[in-house]
Design a protein around this motif. Structure first.
Motif, mmCIF file in Angstrom:
data_model
loop_
_atom_site.group_PDB
_atom_site.id
_atom_site.type_symbol
_atom_site.label_atom_id
_atom_site.label_comp_id
_atom_site.label_asym_id
_atom_site.label_seq_id
_atom_site.Cartn_x
_atom_site.Cartn_y
_atom_site.Cartn_z
ATOM 1 N N PRO A 174 0.801 -1.228 0.000
ATOM 2 C CA PRO A 174 0.000 0.000 0.000
ATOM 3 C C PRO A 174 0.836 1.281 0.000
ATOM 4 O O PRO A 174 0.350 2.331 -0.453
ATOM 5 C CB PRO A 174 -0.817 -0.112 1.291
ATOM 6 N N GLU A 175 2.071 1.213 0.459
ATOM 7 C CA GLU A 175 2.921 2.407 0.465
ATOM 8 C C GLU A 175 3.168 2.934 -0.943
ATOM 9 O O GLU A 175 3.393 4.128 -1.143
ATOM 10 C CB GLU A 175 4.268 2.102 1.135
ATOM 11 N N LEU A 176 3.113 2.044 -1.932
ATOM 12 C CA LEU A 176 3.411 2.441 -3.309
ATOM 13 C C LEU A 176 2.320 3.313 -3.919
ATOM 14 O O LEU A 176 2.545 3.955 -4.949
ATOM 15 C CB LEU A 176 3.634 1.200 -4.180
ATOM 16 N N THR A 177 1.136 3.346 -3.303
ATOM 17 C CA THR A 177 0.047 4.162 -3.857
ATOM 18 C C THR A 177 0.084 5.597 -3.350
ATOM 19 O O THR A 177 -0.698 6.435 -3.818
ATOM 20 C CB THR A 177 -1.326 3.543 -3.501
ATOM 21 N N ALA A 178 0.979 5.902 -2.420
ATOM 22 C CA ALA A 178 1.062 7.258 -1.876
ATOM 23 C C ALA A 178 1.492 8.236 -2.968
ATOM 24 O O ALA A 178 2.353 7.940 -3.796
ATOM 25 C CB ALA A 178 2.045 7.304 -0.710
ATOM 26 N N GLY A 179 0.877 9.403 -2.970
ATOM 27 C CA GLY A 179 1.270 10.442 -3.910
ATOM 28 C C GLY A 179 0.560 10.412 -5.241
ATOM 29 O O GLY A 179 0.814 11.270 -6.103
ATOM 30 N N LYS A 215 -17.648 -7.976 0.190
ATOM 31 C CA LYS A 215 -16.536 -7.480 1.002
ATOM 32 C C LYS A 215 -15.841 -6.320 0.311
ATOM 33 O O LYS A 215 -15.476 -5.323 0.951
ATOM 34 C CB LYS A 215 -15.541 -8.605 1.276
ATOM 35 N N SER A 216 -15.658 -6.431 -0.985
ATOM 36 C CA SER A 216 -15.028 -5.345 -1.729
ATOM 37 C C SER A 216 -15.866 -4.075 -1.649
ATOM 38 O O SER A 216 -15.342 -2.970 -1.451
ATOM 39 C CB SER A 216 -14.837 -5.761 -3.191
ATOM 40 N N LEU A 217 -17.175 -4.218 -1.791
ATOM 41 C CA LEU A 217 -18.070 -3.072 -1.724
ATOM 42 C C LEU A 217 -18.014 -2.416 -0.338
ATOM 43 O O LEU A 217 -17.994 -1.185 -0.213
ATOM 44 C CB LEU A 217 -19.498 -3.510 -2.043
ATOM 45 N N GLU A 218 -17.980 -3.235 0.696
ATOM 46 C CA GLU A 218 -17.862 -2.715 2.067
ATOM 47 C C GLU A 218 -16.588 -1.889 2.218
ATOM 48 O O GLU A 218 -16.602 -0.785 2.807
ATOM 49 C CB GLU A 218 -17.859 -3.880 3.056
ATOM 50 N N LEU A 219 -15.476 -2.396 1.701
ATOM 51 C CA LEU A 219 -14.210 -1.683 1.799
ATOM 52 C C LEU A 219 -14.233 -0.390 0.981
ATOM 53 O O LEU A 219 -13.707 0.644 1.422
ATOM 54 C CB LEU A 219 -13.075 -2.586 1.325
ATOM 55 N N CYS A 220 -14.847 -0.411 -0.195
ATOM 56 C CA CYS A 220 -14.958 0.805 -1.007
ATOM 57 C C CYS A 220 -15.741 1.881 -0.268
ATOM 58 O O CYS A 220 -15.365 3.072 -0.296
ATOM 59 C CB CYS A 220 -15.636 0.489 -2.344
ATOM 60 N N ARG A 221 -16.811 1.502 0.381
ATOM 61 C CA ARG A 221 -17.594 2.474 1.136
ATOM 62 C C ARG A 221 -16.783 3.063 2.286
ATOM 63 O O ARG A 221 -16.878 4.258 2.583
ATOM 64 C CB ARG A 221 -18.871 1.815 1.652
ATOM 65 N N GLN A 222 -15.966 2.246 2.924
ATOM 66 C CA GLN A 222 -15.117 2.753 4.006
ATOM 67 C C GLN A 222 -14.101 3.762 3.470
ATOM 68 O O GLN A 222 -13.800 4.763 4.122
ATOM 69 C CB GLN A 222 -14.402 1.586 4.685
ATOM 70 N N VAL A 223 -13.574 3.501 2.289
ATOM 71 C CA VAL A 223 -12.546 4.374 1.719
ATOM 72 C C VAL A 223 -13.131 5.683 1.223
ATOM 73 O O VAL A 223 -12.579 6.760 1.483
ATOM 74 C CB VAL A 223 -11.811 3.648 0.567
ATOM 75 N N HIS A 228 -10.339 6.803 7.255
ATOM 76 C CA HIS A 228 -9.564 5.763 7.924
ATOM 77 C C HIS A 228 -8.081 5.975 7.621
ATOM 78 O O HIS A 228 -7.711 6.277 6.483
ATOM 79 C CB HIS A 228 -9.991 4.366 7.451
ATOM 80 N N GLU A 229 -7.244 5.801 8.623
ATOM 81 C CA GLU A 229 -5.804 5.980 8.431
ATOM 82 C C GLU A 229 -5.230 4.963 7.469
ATOM 83 O O GLU A 229 -4.236 5.230 6.793
ATOM 84 C CB GLU A 229 -5.082 5.889 9.780
ATOM 85 N N ASP A 230 -5.834 3.789 7.420
ATOM 86 C CA ASP A 230 -5.316 2.727 6.544
ATOM 87 C C ASP A 230 -6.156 2.578 5.280
ATOM 88 O O ASP A 230 -6.329 1.474 4.757
ATOM 89 C CB ASP A 230 -5.245 1.404 7.295
ATOM 90 N N SER A 231 -6.664 3.693 4.769
ATOM 91 C CA SER A 231 -7.509 3.635 3.564
ATOM 92 C C SER A 231 -6.777 3.014 2.382
ATOM 93 O O SER A 231 -7.382 2.306 1.566
ATOM 94 C CB SER A 231 -8.002 5.038 3.193
ATOM 95 N N LEU A 235 -8.240 -0.082 0.253
ATOM 96 C CA LEU A 235 -8.546 0.005 -1.172
ATOM 97 C C LEU A 235 -7.770 -1.049 -1.962
ATOM 98 O O LEU A 235 -8.281 -1.607 -2.932
ATOM 99 C CB LEU A 235 -8.235 1.400 -1.701
ATOM 100 N N MET A 236 -6.552 -1.331 -1.541
ATOM 101 C CA MET A 236 -5.776 -2.363 -2.224
ATOM 102 C C MET A 236 -6.448 -3.723 -2.085
ATOM 103 O O MET A 236 -6.488 -4.523 -3.030
ATOM 104 C CB MET A 236 -4.355 -2.391 -1.668
ATOM 105 N N MET A 237 -7.008 -4.005 -0.913
ATOM 106 C CA MET A 237 -7.715 -5.267 -0.730
ATOM 107 C C MET A 237 -9.076 -5.252 -1.428
ATOM 108 O O MET A 237 -9.524 -6.283 -1.928
ATOM 109 C CB MET A 237 -7.879 -5.577 0.758
ATOM 110 N N ALA A 238 -9.711 -4.090 -1.479
ATOM 111 C CA ALA A 238 -10.974 -3.983 -2.224
ATOM 112 C C ALA A 238 -10.750 -4.318 -3.693
ATOM 113 O O ALA A 238 -11.555 -5.014 -4.323
ATOM 114 C CB ALA A 238 -11.552 -2.580 -2.085
ATOM 115 N N SER A 239 -9.633 -3.834 -4.241
ATOM 116 C CA SER A 239 -9.303 -4.116 -5.634
ATOM 117 C C SER A 239 -9.126 -5.612 -5.857
ATOM 118 O O SER A 239 -9.634 -6.178 -6.833
ATOM 119 C CB SER A 239 -8.020 -3.367 -6.015
ATOM 120 N N TYR A 240 -8.416 -6.254 -4.945
ATOM 121 C CA TYR A 240 -8.192 -7.702 -5.044
ATOM 122 C C TYR A 240 -9.522 -8.458 -4.971
ATOM 123 O O TYR A 240 -9.815 -9.316 -5.819
ATOM 124 C CB TYR A 240 -7.259 -8.156 -3.923
#
Length: 353
Positions: A174-179, A215-223, A228-231, A235-240
């Protein structure tokens, strides 16, 4: 008969996991040959490029993804790799969905004769690909987990759909998505959200797809609707999960229409899906309403009137490309989908984009 489909066999997840890429590749180097790093050129000269575990005889190719991946570009990249080495022992795709699709396609074309145009369709690939690895730097497309490398050819936009297309290894850091630019982050994330809506409201829906899609939809709604600090992780897990949801079902109307939009106008996939989804109130009413809520909350604009002033020929081409994706329409509207999505109705939808 049920589909006996493959999934990615090796997945590593976690912040800082990119540091393990060299160790992951090391066993594959024992047979000799070169590793080929297909990297979004946005990272050229940036810290990420300096962290690549490049060894002697390896090849780093910064790729241009300003346009959607094209068959002629895949063929040119394949020729470049073959000119560099007689034996590629691995292909690593680093970037968003386009970079990963290019990596998948090149890995396939290194072992299959002819042009990538010859393999646009379902299960046309005959030979296994070179070992290939996904390192996504954006989250949402599901390209890291899908059996498709989406390419635009001279006559159609259609993927290389094959069990051999699947990556052998996925590295999720997930660090690679920063920026990432906010609009790009949002449009790419919405590709995942739309995967979920199309899967969960499709005629192909089953318990397997539903479990991943929900589960993916739930995570998308959270993002996109919460904080959330770990958005980035979510999102990376939502994509998967979103990619897994459509693996045993299918996408629907939005993706079919976005392919037509992209073929004629070159619209990038994520934003193209958003533009198409925004006019599908009558097919996905709750999903479109929530999509607009997410767009408002994130303060992201949506391009308007892209098709205004297009020629009849261009409009007809968009309709032809979109309606040619029969499995998507059948998942959306059922086996009699042609009675519901006529060329005239598809054209009217395009006219509202």
């Amino acid at each position: 008969m049920y589909r006996n489909f493959r999934i990615v066999p090796n997945i590593i997840f976690g912040r800082g996991a990119f540091n393990q890429l060299g160790d992951i590749l090391k066993p594959k180097r024992s047979s000799g040959g070169s590793m080929v790093f297909i990297m979004d050129r946005v990272f050229s000269g940036k810290p990420l490029e300096s962290r690549l575990p490049v060894a002697e005889h390896d090849l780093v190719i910064p790729v241009n993804v300003d346009d959607e991946p094209k068959t002629k570009y895949v063929d040119a990249l394949t020729a470049q790799v073959k000119a560099h080495t007689a034996k590629a022992c691995g292909v690593i795709g680093i970037g968003g969905g386009s970079s990963m699709d290019l990596a998948k396609a090149v890995a396939l074309m290194l072992t299959n004769p002819g042009s990538s145009v010859d393999y646009q369709g379902w299960d046309l690939i005959r030979n296994p690909a070179v070992y290939h690895v996904a390192v996504p730097t954006l989250a949402g497309t599901g390209a890291e987990i899908s059996r498709t490398a989406v390419l635009t050819g001279p006559e159609k936009k259609l993927g290389l759909n094959s069990d051999y297309t699947l990556f052998d290894q996925v590295l999720l850091d997930p660090e690679l998505t920063a920026g990432a630019p906010k609009n790009q982050w949002f449009y790419t994330g919405m590709d995942c959200y739309i995967h979920d809506i199309e899967s969960l409201h499709g005629t192909y829906l089953n318990a397997f797809s539903k479990a991943y899609g929900e589960k993916s939809l739930e995570l998308c709604r959270q993002v996109f609707l919460e904080e959330h600090e770990d958005s980035a992780d979510r999102l990376m897990m939502a994509s998967y999960f979103g990619g897994m949801s459509i693996a045993y079902s299918q996408v629907g109307a939005c993706h079919a229409l976005s392919y037509g939009l992209s073929f004629v106008l070159g619209t990038h996939h994520g934003v193209g899906c958003c533009i198409a989804f925004n006019v599908l109130d009558d097919i996905y009413p709750e999903g479109v309403r929530e999509f607009r809520e997410m767009m408002t909350r994130q303060e992201v604009p949506l391009p308007q009137q892209l098709t205004r002033g297009l020629s009849d020929q261009d409009m007809d081409t968009m309709v032809k490309v979109a309606l040619g994706l029969e499995p998507l329409w059948e998942n959306c509207l059922g086996k009699d989908w042609r009675n519901h999505m006529t060329p005239a109705r598809a054209r009217e939808l395009f006219s509202r984009m």
